[in-house]
Structure formats: structure tokens, C-alpha cells
Design a protein around this motif. Structure first.
Motif, PDB file in Angstrom:
ATOM      1  N   GLN A   3       0.720  -1.013   0.222  1.00 54.54           N
ATOM      2  CA  GLN A   3       0.502  -0.020   0.050  1.00 54.54           C
ATOM      3  C   GLN A   3       1.098   1.481  -0.256  1.00 54.54           C
ATOM      4  OE1 GLN A   3      -0.606  -2.711   2.230  1.00 54.54           O
ATOM      5  NE2 GLN A   3      -1.382  -3.198   0.633  1.00 54.54           N
ATOM      6  N   LEU A   4       0.673   2.311  -1.088  1.00 50.29           N
ATOM      7  CA  LEU A   4       1.285   3.243  -1.183  1.00 50.29           C
ATOM      8  C   LEU A   4       0.608   4.460  -0.558  1.00 50.29           C
ATOM      9  CD1 LEU A   4       3.523   2.603  -3.961  1.00 50.29           C
ATOM     10  CD2 LEU A   4       4.194   2.675  -1.949  1.00 50.29           C
ATOM     11  N   VAL A   5       0.848   5.464   0.093  1.00 58.00           N
ATOM     12  CA  VAL A   5       0.152   6.780   0.391  1.00 58.00           C
ATOM     13  C   VAL A   5       1.181   8.103   0.325  1.00 58.00           C
ATOM     14  CG1 VAL A   5      -1.044   7.435   2.254  1.00 58.00           C
ATOM     15  CG2 VAL A   5      -1.069   5.113   2.372  1.00 58.00           C
ATOM     16  N   GLU A   6       1.094   9.070  -0.352  1.00 55.50           N
ATOM     17  CA  GLU A   6       1.388   9.538  -0.991  1.00 55.50           C
ATOM     18  C   GLU A   6       0.696  11.580   0.089  1.00 55.50           C
ATOM     19  OE1 GLU A   6       0.463   7.846  -5.136  1.00 55.50           O
ATOM     20  OE2 GLU A   6      -0.530   8.730  -3.750  1.00 55.50           O
ATOM     21  N   SER A   7       1.800  12.156  -0.249  1.00 56.95           N
ATOM     22  CA  SER A   7       1.410  13.858   0.549  1.00 56.95           C
ATOM     23  C   SER A   7       2.288  14.493   0.283  1.00 56.95           C
ATOM     24  CB  SER A   7       1.276  13.157   2.096  1.00 56.95           C
ATOM     25  OG  SER A   7       2.417  12.408   2.999  1.00 56.95           O
ATOM     26  N   GLY A   8       2.190  15.483   0.565  1.00 60.30           N
ATOM     27  CA  GLY A   8       2.568  17.074   0.538  1.00 60.30           C
ATOM     28  C   GLY A   8       2.551  18.068  -0.937  1.00 60.30           C
ATOM     29  N   GLY A   9       1.384  17.168  -1.654  1.00 58.26           N
ATOM     30  CA  GLY A   9       1.110  18.425  -2.443  1.00 58.26           C
ATOM     31  C   GLY A   9       0.667  19.551  -2.133  1.00 58.26           C
ATOM     32  N   GLY A  10       0.467  19.877  -3.721  1.00 58.99           N
ATOM     33  CA  GLY A  10      -0.390  21.642  -2.927  1.00 58.99           C
ATOM     34  C   GLY A  10       0.077  22.179  -3.603  1.00 58.99           C
ATOM     35  N   LEU A  11      -1.217  23.236  -4.243  1.00 57.80           N
ATOM     36  CA  LEU A  11      -0.370  24.769  -5.015  1.00 57.80           C
ATOM     37  C   LEU A  11       0.533  25.355  -4.145  1.00 57.80           C
ATOM     38  CD1 LEU A  11      -1.597  27.118  -6.795  1.00 57.80           C
ATOM     39  CD2 LEU A  11      -2.989  27.732  -5.394  1.00 57.80           C
ATOM     40  N   VAL A  12       1.688  26.158  -5.740  1.00 53.22           N
ATOM     41  CA  VAL A  12       2.907  26.708  -4.439  1.00 53.22           C
ATOM     42  C   VAL A  12       3.492  27.879  -6.090  1.00 53.22           C
ATOM     43  CG1 VAL A  12       4.626  25.002  -5.191  1.00 53.22           C
ATOM     44  CG2 VAL A  12       5.030  26.526  -3.804  1.00 53.22           C
ATOM     45  N   GLN A  13       3.687  28.843  -6.418  1.00 54.23           N
ATOM     46  CA  GLN A  13       3.529  29.536  -6.872  1.00 54.23           C
ATOM     47  C   GLN A  13       5.587  29.181  -7.651  1.00 54.23           C
ATOM     48  OE1 GLN A  13       4.410  33.803  -4.937  1.00 54.23           O
ATOM     49  NE2 GLN A  13       2.350  34.660  -5.240  1.00 54.23           N
ATOM     50  N   ALA A  14       5.703  29.667  -8.787  1.00 56.40           N
ATOM     51  CA  ALA A  14       7.135  28.952  -9.862  1.00 56.40           C
ATOM     52  C   ALA A  14       7.558  29.865  -8.380  1.00 56.40           C
ATOM     53  CB  ALA A  14       7.012  30.271 -11.231  1.00 56.40           C
ATOM     54  N   GLY A  15       9.059  28.848  -9.208  1.00 53.26           N
ATOM     55  CA  GLY A  15      10.485  28.914  -8.381  1.00 53.26           C
ATOM     56  C   GLY A  15      10.057  28.720  -6.999  1.00 53.26           C
ATOM     57  N   GLY A  16       8.575  28.211  -5.991  1.00 53.20           N
ATOM     58  CA  GLY A  16       8.803  27.637  -5.204  1.00 53.20           C
ATOM     59  C   GLY A  16       9.223  25.974  -5.041  1.00 53.20           C
ATOM     60  N   SER A  17       9.326  25.306  -3.904  1.00 50.71           N
ATOM     61  CA  SER A  17       9.808  23.950  -3.513  1.00 50.71           C
ATOM     62  C   SER A  17       8.474  23.416  -2.774  1.00 50.71           C
ATOM     63  CB  SER A  17      10.800  24.066  -2.913  1.00 50.71           C
ATOM     64  OG  SER A  17      12.093  24.873  -2.814  1.00 50.71           O
ATOM     65  N   LEU A  18       8.686  21.905  -3.264  1.00 51.95           N
ATOM     66  CA  LEU A  18       7.705  21.214  -2.446  1.00 51.95           C
ATOM     67  C   LEU A  18       8.093  19.955  -2.293  1.00 51.95           C
ATOM     68  CD1 LEU A  18       3.678  21.366  -4.175  1.00 51.95           C
ATOM     69  CD2 LEU A  18       4.885  21.977  -2.032  1.00 51.95           C
TER      70      LEU A  18
END
Length: 122
Positions: A3-18
Motif C-alpha cells: 500500500q502506498l500513500v502519498e502526501s505533500g502536494g499543494g499549490l505553490v508559486q513558480a520558483g517555490g519548493s514542495l
């Protein structure tokens, strides 16, 4: 079964990091090849990065120098650090796993996560 569960996505401005995380359960994590795919609307699915059980990594040309894949076997987790994000990085990102490297790079790994949305605004 894995089982694989992703997290950490979202909205960010260009040049940013996630940083995306993928928590795995149900198998011997350390023996799995892990990878990240992405799919943008109207585009084909793309392999972004792969990491073997030994820690060797491969990246798509489009993300080299900006993204880093890593794994923490003690936590059964794989990460994708994404820096200098661009609007063209906008996609749903999927974590994948398989014991066989060839299946991960061929787009046919046994296991897929549910995906996490990454949106980069200009």
C-alpha cells in the motif's frame, strides 16, 4: 501486497519548493524499487524519478538538477524534493513500487499510490 500513500502536494508559486512523501506498507520496503510518475491533463504519464533498493537514482531530463528522490528505509518512506518549480510541473504525482527496476521504468509497476496534486502558479 503493498500500500502506498502519498502526501505533500499543494499549490505553490513558480520558483517555490514542495516535498512529496510516500509511505509504504505491506512488504519489505527496503527491497523495492521506488519511483514517482506524474500526469498532467491531456498529457501522457511521465516517469519523473526512480530510486533502487541500493539508492541509485535516475531522473527525467525535465527535472534534473531541480528534483531529488530519496528514501528512508527505517520509515518505509520515499521522498521527492522539488525545487525551482515551474508551471509545467503541474500534474498529479503518483508513487510507485515494484521489486523489478524494469517494470518501474516501463510504466508497469505492480503498485501505485492514489496520487497527489501539485499545482504551480505563474
Amino acid at each position: 501486497q503493498v500500500q502506498l500513500v502519498e502526501s505533500g502536494g499543494g499549490l505553490v508559486q513558480a520558483g517555490g519548493s514542495l516535498r512529496l512523501s510516500c509511505a509504504a506498507s505491506g512488504s519489505i520496503f527496503s527491497k523495492n524499487v521506488m519511483g514517482w510518475y506524474r500526469q498532467a491533463p491531456g498529457k501522457q504519464r511521465e516517469l519523473v524519478a526512480v530510486i533502487t533498493s541500493a539508492g541509485s537514482t535516475n531522473y527525467a531530463d525535465s527535472v534534473k538538477g531541480r528534483f531529488t528522490i530519496s528514501r528512508e528505509n527505517a520509515k518505509n518512506t520515499v521522498y521527492l524534493q522539488m525545487n525551482s518549480l515551474k508551471p509545467e510541473d503541474t500534474a498529479v504525482y503518483y508513487c510507485v513500487a515494484d521489486y523489478r527496476f524494469i517494470r518501474v521504468v516501463a510504466g508497469t509497476p505492480d503498485y501505485w499510490g492514489q496520487g497527489t496534486q501539485v499545482t504551480v502558479s505563474s
